[in-house]
Motif scaffolding. Structure first.
Motif, PDB file in Angstrom:
ATOM      1  N   PHE A 179      -0.517  -0.188  -6.775  1.00  0.00           N
ATOM      2  CA  PHE A 179       0.434   0.710  -6.093  1.00  0.00           C
ATOM      3  C   PHE A 179       1.689   0.092  -5.747  1.00  0.00           C
ATOM      4  CE2 PHE A 179      -3.740   2.741  -5.883  1.00  0.00           C
ATOM      5  CZ  PHE A 179      -3.442   4.028  -6.201  1.00  0.00           C
ATOM      6  N   ALA A 180       2.643   0.133  -5.951  1.00  0.00           N
ATOM      7  CA  ALA A 180       4.032  -0.775  -5.671  1.00  0.00           C
ATOM      8  C   ALA A 180       5.350   0.057  -5.558  1.00  0.00           C
ATOM      9  CB  ALA A 180       4.417  -1.480  -7.105  1.00  0.00           C
ATOM     10  N   GLN A 181       6.048  -0.127  -4.467  1.00  0.00           N
ATOM     11  CA  GLN A 181       7.201   0.453  -4.186  1.00  0.00           C
ATOM     12  C   GLN A 181       8.409  -0.494  -3.920  1.00  0.00           C
ATOM     13  OE1 GLN A 181       7.996   0.529  -0.651  1.00  0.00           O
ATOM     14  NE2 GLN A 181       9.914   1.628  -0.849  1.00  0.00           N
ATOM     15  N   ALA A 182       9.532  -0.160  -4.402  1.00  0.00           N
ATOM     16  CA  ALA A 182      10.605  -0.989  -4.093  1.00  0.00           C
ATOM     17  C   ALA A 182      11.896  -0.094  -3.655  1.00  0.00           C
ATOM     18  CB  ALA A 182      11.094  -1.839  -5.225  1.00  0.00           C
ATOM     19  N   ASP A 183      12.595  -0.389  -2.798  1.00  0.00           N
ATOM     20  CA  ASP A 183      13.803   0.051  -2.173  1.00  0.00           C
ATOM     21  C   ASP A 183      14.942  -0.665  -1.661  1.00  0.00           C
ATOM     22  OD1 ASP A 183      13.935   0.051   0.837  1.00  0.00           O
ATOM     23  OD2 ASP A 183      11.584   0.101   0.351  1.00  0.00           O
ATOM     24  N   ASN A 184      16.207  -0.352  -2.124  1.00  0.00           N
ATOM     25  CA  ASN A 184      17.380  -1.046  -1.561  1.00  0.00           C
ATOM     26  C   ASN A 184      18.199  -0.028  -1.457  1.00  0.00           C
ATOM     27  OD1 ASN A 184      17.985  -1.121  -4.127  1.00  0.00           O
ATOM     28  ND2 ASN A 184      17.862  -3.022  -4.535  1.00  0.00           N
ATOM     29  N   GLN A 185      18.149   1.178  -1.552  1.00  0.00           N
ATOM     30  CA  GLN A 185      19.287   2.192  -1.617  1.00  0.00           C
ATOM     31  C   GLN A 185      19.002   3.205  -0.284  1.00  0.00           C
ATOM     32  OE1 GLN A 185      21.605   2.525  -4.291  1.00  0.00           O
ATOM     33  NE2 GLN A 185      20.583   0.404  -4.211  1.00  0.00           N
ATOM     34  N   GLY A 186      17.899   3.058   0.449  1.00  0.00           N
ATOM     35  CA  GLY A 186      17.816   3.701   1.636  1.00  0.00           C
ATOM     36  C   GLY A 186      16.055   3.718   1.964  1.00  0.00           C
ATOM     37  N   ARG A 187      15.799   4.178   3.126  1.00  0.00           N
ATOM     38  CA  ARG A 187      14.379   4.310   3.703  1.00  0.00           C
ATOM     39  C   ARG A 187      13.547   4.839   2.626  1.00  0.00           C
ATOM     40  NH1 ARG A 187      12.684   6.768   8.046  1.00  0.00           N
ATOM     41  NH2 ARG A 187      14.856   8.057   7.979  1.00  0.00           N
ATOM     42  N   PHE A 188      12.260   4.516   2.269  1.00  0.00           N
ATOM     43  CA  PHE A 188      11.204   5.259   1.234  1.00  0.00           C
ATOM     44  C   PHE A 188       9.957   4.951   1.750  1.00  0.00           C
ATOM     45  CE2 PHE A 188      10.603   5.312  -3.713  1.00  0.00           C
ATOM     46  CZ  PHE A 188      10.080   6.291  -3.576  1.00  0.00           C
ATOM     47  N   GLY A 189       9.178   5.984   2.517  1.00  0.00           N
ATOM     48  CA  GLY A 189       7.944   5.755   2.778  1.00  0.00           C
ATOM     49  C   GLY A 189       6.962   6.329   1.872  1.00  0.00           C
ATOM     50  N   ILE A 190       5.679   5.769   1.538  1.00  0.00           N
ATOM     51  CA  ILE A 190       4.770   5.882   0.694  1.00  0.00           C
ATOM     52  C   ILE A 190       3.434   5.912   1.327  1.00  0.00           C
ATOM     53  CG2 ILE A 190       6.100   5.110  -1.419  1.00  0.00           C
ATOM     54  CD1 ILE A 190       3.953   2.920  -1.670  1.00  0.00           C
ATOM     55  N   GLY A 191       2.423   6.793   0.844  1.00  0.00           N
ATOM     56  CA  GLY A 191       1.276   6.736   1.426  1.00  0.00           C
ATOM     57  C   GLY A 191       0.265   7.126  -0.104  1.00  0.00           C
ATOM     58  N   PHE A 192      -0.934   6.476  -0.072  1.00  0.00           N
ATOM     59  CA  PHE A 192      -1.730   6.873  -0.976  1.00  0.00           C
ATOM     60  C   PHE A 192      -3.237   6.780  -0.369  1.00  0.00           C
ATOM     61  CE2 PHE A 192      -1.186   2.258  -1.372  1.00  0.00           C
ATOM     62  CZ  PHE A 192      -2.232   1.726  -1.724  1.00  0.00           C
ATOM     63  N   ASP A 193      -4.504   7.526  -0.900  1.00  0.00           N
ATOM     64  CA  ASP A 193      -5.758   7.652  -0.397  1.00  0.00           C
ATOM     65  C   ASP A 193      -6.524   7.981  -1.379  1.00  0.00           C
ATOM     66  OD1 ASP A 193      -7.581   7.382   1.517  1.00  0.00           O
ATOM     67  OD2 ASP A 193      -6.846   9.195   2.348  1.00  0.00           O
ATOM     68  N   ASN A 194      -8.063   7.771  -1.222  1.00  0.00           N
ATOM     69  CA  ASN A 194      -9.041   8.156  -1.909  1.00  0.00           C
ATOM     70  C   ASN A 194      -8.867   7.611  -3.401  1.00  0.00           C
ATOM     71  OD1 ASN A 194      -9.891   9.708   0.135  1.00  0.00           O
ATOM     72  ND2 ASN A 194      -8.588  11.472  -0.199  1.00  0.00           N
ATOM     73  N   VAL A 195      -8.615   6.481  -3.598  1.00  0.00           N
ATOM     74  CA  VAL A 195      -8.414   5.861  -4.776  1.00  0.00           C
ATOM     75  C   VAL A 195     -10.076   5.794  -5.425  1.00  0.00           C
ATOM     76  CG1 VAL A 195      -7.460   3.892  -6.292  1.00  0.00           C
ATOM     77  CG2 VAL A 195      -6.520   4.729  -4.057  1.00  0.00           C
ATOM     78  N   VAL A 196     -10.133   6.054  -6.591  1.00  0.00           N
ATOM     79  CA  VAL A 196     -11.252   6.165  -7.330  1.00  0.00           C
ATOM     80  C   VAL A 196     -11.161   5.825  -9.032  1.00  0.00           C
ATOM     81  CG1 VAL A 196     -13.328   7.437  -7.903  1.00  0.00           C
ATOM     82  CG2 VAL A 196     -12.593   7.844  -5.790  1.00  0.00           C
ATOM     83  N   LEU A 197     -12.022   4.858  -9.278  1.00  0.00           N
ATOM     84  CA  LEU A 197     -12.228   4.499 -10.837  1.00  0.00           C
ATOM     85  C   LEU A 197     -13.708   4.785 -11.152  1.00  0.00           C
ATOM     86  CD1 LEU A 197     -10.046   1.461 -11.326  1.00  0.00           C
ATOM     87  CD2 LEU A 197      -9.639   3.535 -12.553  1.00  0.00           C
ATOM     88  N   ASN A 198     -14.082   6.028 -11.593  1.00  0.00           N
ATOM     89  CA  ASN A 198     -15.500   6.427 -11.707  1.00  0.00           C
ATOM     90  C   ASN A 198     -16.012   6.123 -13.282  1.00  0.00           C
ATOM     91  OD1 ASN A 198     -18.192   7.360 -10.829  1.00  0.00           O
ATOM     92  ND2 ASN A 198     -17.406   9.228 -11.938  1.00  0.00           N
ATOM     93  N   ALA A 199     -16.462   5.218 -13.605  1.00  0.00           N
ATOM     94  CA  ALA A 199     -16.918   4.767 -14.844  1.00  0.00           C
ATOM     95  C   ALA A 199     -18.270   5.562 -15.124  1.00  0.00           C
ATOM     96  CB  ALA A 199     -17.064   3.434 -14.912  1.00  0.00           C
ATOM     97  N   THR A 200     -18.190   5.669 -16.411  1.00  0.00           N
ATOM     98  CA  THR A 200     -19.411   6.471 -17.242  1.00  0.00           C
ATOM     99  C   THR A 200     -19.880   5.506 -18.153  1.00  0.00           C
ATOM    100  OG1 THR A 200     -18.956   8.585 -16.580  1.00  0.00           O
ATOM    101  CG2 THR A 200     -20.770   8.402 -18.135  1.00  0.00           C
ATOM    102  N   THR A 201     -21.038   4.956 -18.343  1.00  0.00           N
ATOM    103  CA  THR A 201     -21.546   4.256 -19.300  1.00  0.00           C
ATOM    104  C   THR A 201     -22.723   4.914 -20.249  1.00  0.00           C
ATOM    105  OG1 THR A 201     -23.068   3.238 -17.794  1.00  0.00           O
ATOM    106  CG2 THR A 201     -20.944   2.196 -17.988  1.00  0.00           C
TER     107      THR A 201
END
Length: 229
Positions: A179-201
């Motif tokens: 998860f990546a964010q870059a800003d130089n034009q003004g403020r920029f707030g980000i949030g993320f949650d509940n990240v899941v990688l669910n594999a089926t074999t």
């Protein structure tokens, strides 16, 4: 005559991400990089006035509170199982861009200095890629990349997609979620949650079934030898 009955285990599911919901109240399991005028922290709901509350969870990852241009990156390495038949990637996210627009620089970069840049992106990278790479050879799958026309602000929303076709060639190897964010034009707030990688074999023979099958085959072989003796 002895017959062997061979049973098979059902498909297996495995969660590949550690602390994807940040309920530890920390970045345990994650790597972070912050540069410039910003803050990274695990926010407790109800969160700040910009993003509000994440769905379900008590905590979420946050980057913001900028007082100048910044680069904010979160990433985690995970192992792709062998025998993979499906891999679902899901997460919740929100952001608010206080600049007039989003900017995707050309050539692309995650730098917050020099060229104009104002973007948020979520990707799966190769296991050996640098955390701030934008080299297309390093990027296996792009889930989110803001650009002109992206909604703003973006209230909490869920992303979910099966990425099996993208990661299948990398079975038995390590990859990275970023998860990546870059800003130089003004403020920029980000949030993320509940990240899941669910594999089926795929199903595999149970050890007990394999042993029973071996005994059955041995019995059949012995029976044939007696008949031909």
């Amino acid at each position: 005559m002895l017959f062997a009955v061979c049973g098979f285990a059902g498909t297996a599911n495995a969660a590949l991400i550690t602390n994807g919901n940040f309920e530890t109240g920390s970045f345990a399991g994650w790597n972070t990089s912050q540069a410039g005028g910003s803050s990274l922290f695990v926010a407790a709901n109800p969160g700040g006035p910009t993003l509000g509350s994440s769905p379900i969870s008590d905590f979420y990852a946050f980057a913001g509170n900028q007082f100048g241009p910044s680069q904010n990156i979160f990433w985690q390495t995970f192992a792709v199982p062998t025998g993979l038949t499906g891999l679902n990637f899901s997460f919740d996210y929100a952001y608010q861009n206080f600049a007039n627009s989003f900017v995707n620089p050309n050539p692309d970069t995650l730098s917050h200095t020099g060229i104009s840049n104002q973007q948020f992106r979520v990707e799966i990278l190769t296991g050996t890629a640098a955390f701030d790479t934008v080299n297309l050879a390093d990027i296996i799958f792009t889930a989110i990349q803001t650009g002109p026309g992206s909604p703003n602000p973006q209230s909490w929303v869920s992303f979910s997609q099966d990425i099996f076709s993208a990661v299948s060639p990398f079975q038995g190897q390590n990859l990275q979620v970023r998860f990546a964010q870059a800003d130089n034009q003004g403020r920029f707030g980000i949030g993320f949650d509940n990240v899941v990688l669910n594999a089926t074999t795929a199903a595999v023979p149970e050890p007990a079934s394999l042993a029973l099958l071996s005994l059955g085959l041995a019995g059949i072989g012995f029976s044939r030898k007696k008949k031909t003796a």
